[in-house]
Write a protein that holds these residues in place. Structure first.
Motif, PDB file in Angstrom:
ATOM      1  N   ALA A 141       0.832  -1.211   0.000  1.00 58.25           N
ATOM      2  CA  ALA A 141       0.000   0.000   0.000  1.00 58.25           C
ATOM      3  C   ALA A 141       0.863   1.257   0.000  1.00 58.25           C
ATOM      4  N   VAL A 142       1.974   1.244   0.738  1.00 56.99           N
ATOM      5  CA  VAL A 142       2.782   2.470   0.817  1.00 56.99           C
ATOM      6  C   VAL A 142       3.866   2.555  -0.257  1.00 56.99           C
ATOM      7  N   THR A 143       4.209   1.429  -0.880  1.00 58.24           N
ATOM      8  CA  THR A 143       5.268   1.473  -1.912  1.00 58.24           C
ATOM      9  C   THR A 143       4.736   1.241  -3.325  1.00 58.24           C
ATOM     10  N   GLY A 144       3.623   0.545  -3.443  1.00 56.68           N
ATOM     11  CA  GLY A 144       3.052   0.228  -4.758  1.00 56.68           C
ATOM     12  C   GLY A 144       3.914  -0.694  -5.588  1.00 56.68           C
ATOM     13  N   ALA A 145       4.897  -1.345  -4.949  1.00 57.45           N
ATOM     14  CA  ALA A 145       5.878  -2.112  -5.721  1.00 57.45           C
ATOM     15  C   ALA A 145       5.896  -3.602  -5.393  1.00 57.45           C
ATOM     16  N   CYS A 146       5.002  -4.042  -4.519  1.00 61.96           N
ATOM     17  CA  CYS A 146       5.130  -5.420  -4.002  1.00 61.96           C
ATOM     18  C   CYS A 146       3.826  -6.206  -4.126  1.00 61.96           C
ATOM     19  N   PRO A 147       3.451  -6.571  -5.348  1.00 64.91           N
ATOM     20  CA  PRO A 147       2.148  -7.214  -5.537  1.00 64.91           C
ATOM     21  C   PRO A 147       2.094  -8.691  -5.146  1.00 64.91           C
ATOM     22  N   THR A 148       3.259  -9.308  -4.855  1.00 69.18           N
ATOM     23  CA  THR A 148       3.244 -10.747  -4.563  1.00 69.18           C
ATOM     24  C   THR A 148       3.949 -11.069  -3.250  1.00 69.18           C
ATOM     25  N   LEU A 149       3.573 -12.218  -2.697  1.00 67.36           N
ATOM     26  CA  LEU A 149       4.136 -12.678  -1.420  1.00 67.36           C
ATOM     27  C   LEU A 149       4.669 -14.101  -1.590  1.00 67.36           C
ATOM     28  N   ALA A 150       5.955 -14.286  -1.340  1.00 68.88           N
ATOM     29  CA  ALA A 150       6.544 -15.629  -1.409  1.00 68.88           C
ATOM     30  C   ALA A 150       6.053 -16.457  -0.223  1.00 68.88           C
ATOM     31  N   LEU A 151       5.759 -17.712  -0.490  1.00 67.85           N
ATOM     32  CA  LEU A 151       5.222 -18.575   0.566  1.00 67.85           C
ATOM     33  C   LEU A 151       6.166 -19.739   0.845  1.00 67.85           C
ATOM     34  N   HIS A 152       6.297 -20.067   2.106  1.00 65.78           N
ATOM     35  CA  HIS A 152       7.103 -21.210   2.508  1.00 65.78           C
ATOM     36  C   HIS A 152       6.113 -22.310   2.876  1.00 65.78           C
ATOM     37  N   VAL A 153       6.115 -23.391   2.108  1.00 67.80           N
ATOM     38  CA  VAL A 153       4.998 -24.325   2.195  1.00 67.80           C
ATOM     39  C   VAL A 153       4.773 -24.863   3.606  1.00 67.80           C
ATOM     40  N   GLN A 154       5.822 -25.333   4.227  1.00 69.17           N
ATOM     41  CA  GLN A 154       5.600 -25.953   5.543  1.00 69.17           C
ATOM     42  C   GLN A 154       5.122 -24.945   6.590  1.00 69.17           C
ATOM     43  N   TRP A 155       5.547 -23.713   6.455  1.00 71.14           N
ATOM     44  CA  TRP A 155       5.159 -22.702   7.442  1.00 71.14           C
ATOM     45  C   TRP A 155       3.807 -22.080   7.094  1.00 71.14           C
ATOM     46  N   ASP A 156       3.523 -21.928   5.809  1.00 70.48           N
ATOM     47  CA  ASP A 156       2.327 -21.188   5.404  1.00 70.48           C
ATOM     48  C   ASP A 156       1.179 -22.075   4.915  1.00 70.48           C
ATOM     49  N   LEU A 157       1.529 -23.238   4.385  1.00 68.79           N
ATOM     50  CA  LEU A 157       0.504 -24.191   3.948  1.00 68.79           C
ATOM     51  C   LEU A 157       0.830 -25.537   4.591  1.00 68.79           C
ATOM     52  N   PRO A 158       0.686 -25.617   5.935  1.00 68.77           N
ATOM     53  CA  PRO A 158       1.107 -26.846   6.624  1.00 68.77           C
ATOM     54  C   PRO A 158       0.352 -28.089   6.146  1.00 68.77           C
ATOM     55  N   ASN A 159      -0.842 -27.907   5.577  1.00 63.66           N
ATOM     56  CA  ASN A 159      -1.585 -29.066   5.057  1.00 63.66           C
ATOM     57  C   ASN A 159      -1.456 -29.186   3.552  1.00 63.66           C
ATOM     58  N   GLY A 160      -0.431 -28.538   2.995  1.00 56.47           N
ATOM     59  CA  GLY A 160      -0.167 -28.669   1.559  1.00 56.47           C
ATOM     60  C   GLY A 160      -1.313 -28.169   0.698  1.00 56.47           C
ATOM     61  N   LEU A 161      -1.641 -28.988  -0.303  1.00 62.47           N
ATOM     62  CA  LEU A 161      -2.677 -28.604  -1.275  1.00 62.47           C
ATOM     63  C   LEU A 161      -4.004 -28.223  -0.630  1.00 62.47           C
ATOM     64  N   LYS A 162      -4.294 -28.847   0.515  1.00 65.98           N
ATOM     65  CA  LYS A 162      -5.580 -28.577   1.191  1.00 65.98           C
ATOM     66  C   LYS A 162      -5.692 -27.113   1.619  1.00 65.98           C
ATOM     67  N   ASP A 163      -4.535 -26.457   1.796  1.00 64.17           N
ATOM     68  CA  ASP A 163      -4.555 -25.059   2.246  1.00 64.17           C
ATOM     69  C   ASP A 163      -4.675 -24.063   1.095  1.00 64.17           C
ATOM     70  N   VAL A 164      -4.675 -24.564  -0.135  1.00 62.54           N
ATOM     71  CA  VAL A 164      -4.723 -23.657  -1.289  1.00 62.54           C
ATOM     72  C   VAL A 164      -5.956 -22.731  -1.265  1.00 62.54           C
ATOM     73  N   PRO A 165      -7.170 -23.266  -0.991  1.00 57.78           N
ATOM     74  CA  PRO A 165      -8.336 -22.363  -0.980  1.00 57.78           C
ATOM     75  C   PRO A 165      -8.201 -21.238   0.043  1.00 57.78           C
ATOM     76  N   GLU A 166      -7.622 -21.547   1.202  1.00 57.76           N
ATOM     77  CA  GLU A 166      -7.442 -20.519   2.229  1.00 57.76           C
ATOM     78  C   GLU A 166      -6.463 -19.432   1.735  1.00 57.76           C
ATOM     79  N   VAL A 167      -5.380 -19.871   1.092  1.00 62.23           N
ATOM     80  CA  VAL A 167      -4.415 -18.903   0.559  1.00 62.23           C
ATOM     81  C   VAL A 167      -5.078 -18.050  -0.525  1.00 62.23           C
ATOM     82  N   GLU A 168      -5.885 -18.683  -1.355  1.00 65.09           N
ATOM     83  CA  GLU A 168      -6.584 -17.925  -2.402  1.00 65.09           C
ATOM     84  C   GLU A 168      -7.530 -16.891  -1.791  1.00 65.09           C
TER      85      GLU A 168
END
Ligand code: RM4
Ligand code: MN
Ligand code: MN
Length: 396
Positions: free
Chosen positions: A56-83
């Motif tokens: 919001a303050v820089t306008g330069a960072c439209p994406t967020l890198a994800l670390h699967v084990q930390w951010d999607l601990p249930n793997g593919l099942k967590d995809v809808p939540e991330v979406e």
């Protein structure tokens, strides 16, 4: 700065997108302990929320890198939540980072482990990451391998090269068109005798062995002291093997400090190699510019804003190099004038032009100031301090 120079800066900034790392908003530590920050993100939702503030303050960072084990601990099942979060915060999922270094099984390596069952486990995890990347429409999968050994003679280095070639080939075979496998190298830590993918040459050869959609990722903190990183970048560009960056700075080891805090000229020289390549070839290099910093004393969000602004400043300065005259001076071997052409761009103060660019894009002229007056930090400090108090700070 004249109008033409301002235009060059604006055009450069319009092009520069910088990906933020989800883990850069969470508590991290040293080998000796963590210093807990009351406002650090404690969930994937909070990481998205913090990344959205930086965007919001820089306008330069439209994406967020994800670390699967930390951010999607249930793997593919967590995809809808991330979406759902991506939609809620208007931040797209970025590179998908497998975790093949944290489980107990990986004590002696992952894809390079002598035990075929553990190699299989690691490959399976990365294949899951390929599927997650596809499901999220986030095309880059960027594994970092902690594999290596700590004492001479304890592992067969060549056999492990073979395991990597075999494993990466299998992973590459699962890639869909457009997906990319970005191989990161690192010469030390956690392994201290040999690291299976220790430098850009090893990463490049393994990427070649894997297939055409595998490229090299350069983490600026992953080099020996005094190594010429821009030369590595020039080689990778020349070979069409430059896939992405993990930006941070370092003084001694893999320090993960904010970008350009120690050596801004180094980052400028890297950007210069890329801009010069693009000017010569009249192409746009398909490079993912990602941040990988996790310093534990600066406020997480402020540190991220600082890095993004630094990247913009150094990229804008690299854009100001007069490529035409530099090429001529290089050809003539006019050493002093060639070097001064580079230095002249480096020493330009691009900050006023960047401020004007921000205003024209309806962004705050001073992102740090805007963040500080937004009230966001006070709010998340209130909301999160209790949760963060219960975090373990000790490794014992
Ligand atoms: C490594 C490397 C990887 C990062 C991990 C946590 O040193 O830089 O990119 O994912 O740390
Ligand atoms: Mn990295
Ligand atoms: Mn690192």
């Amino acid at each position: 700065m004249n109008d033409k120079a301002v235009e060059v800066v604006w055009k450069a900034l319009d092009r520069l997108a910088i990906e933020l790392p989800s883990w850069g908003f969470a508590n991290t530590g040293t080998r000796f302990g963590k210093f807990i920050q009351p406002a650090a993100a404690t969930s994937i939702q909070e990481k998205f929320s913090d990344a959205a503030q930086v965007h919001a303050v820089t306008g330069a960072c439209p994406t967020l890198a994800l670390h699967v084990q930390w951010d999607l601990p249930n793997g593919l099942k967590d995809v809808p939540e991330v979406e759902r979060l991506a939609k809620q915060f208007s931040i797209r999922p970025g590179s998908i980072n497998p975790n093949i270094f944290q489980n107990q099984e990986y004590k002696y390596g992952s894809v390079g482990n002598p035990d075929p069952a553990i190699r299989r486990m690691a490959i399976r995890h990365i294949l899951d990451c390929v599927a997650i990347s596809e499901a999220l429409g986030a095309p880059d999968i960027s594994p970092w391998f902690a594999d290596g050994s700590n004492y001479p003679g304890t592992q067969n280095i060549r056999k492990r090269i073979g395991y990597f070639e075999e494993g990466l080939r299998e992973i590459h075979a699962a890639l869909k068109p457009g997906q990319r496998l970005l191989l990161e190298y690192k010469p030390f830590e956690p392994a201290f005798y040999h690291t299976d993918i220790a430098d850009w040459g090893m990463a490049l050869l393994l990427a070649r062995a894997a297939g055409p959609q595998a490229l090299v990722l350069v983490d600026t903190g992953h080099h020996y002291q005094a190594q010429n990183i821009e030369q590595i970048v020039a080689w990778l560009l020349h070979q069409n093997m430059m896939g992405g960056f993990h930006f941070n700075d370092r003084r001694y080891a893999d320090d993960d400090l904010t970008l350009g805090s120690i050596d801004p000229y180094q980052i400028f020289r890297i950007f210069h190699e890329i801009r010069m390549f693009e000017w010569e070839t009249q192409t746009t290099a398909d490079i993912a510019y990602m941040v990988d910093q996790s310093h534990n004393l600066k406020g997480k969000i402020e540190a991220m804003i600082q890095t993004v602004c630094t990247a913009q400043e150094l990229y804008a300065r690299a854009a100001l190099v007069d490529h035409g005259s530099l090429a001529r001076l290089q050809q003539e071997c006019s050493l002093v004038d060639a070097e001064e052409t580079l230095r002249g761009a480096f020493w330009q103060d691009v900050r006023p032009a960047i401020q004007e660019w921000r205003k024209s894009r309806r962004l705050p002229a001073d992102p740090m100031q805007a963040f500080r007056t937004s009230g966001y930090l006070e709010r998340i400090t209130r909301e999160r301090s209790e949760k963060n108090r219960n975090t373990t700070a000790s490794y014992a």
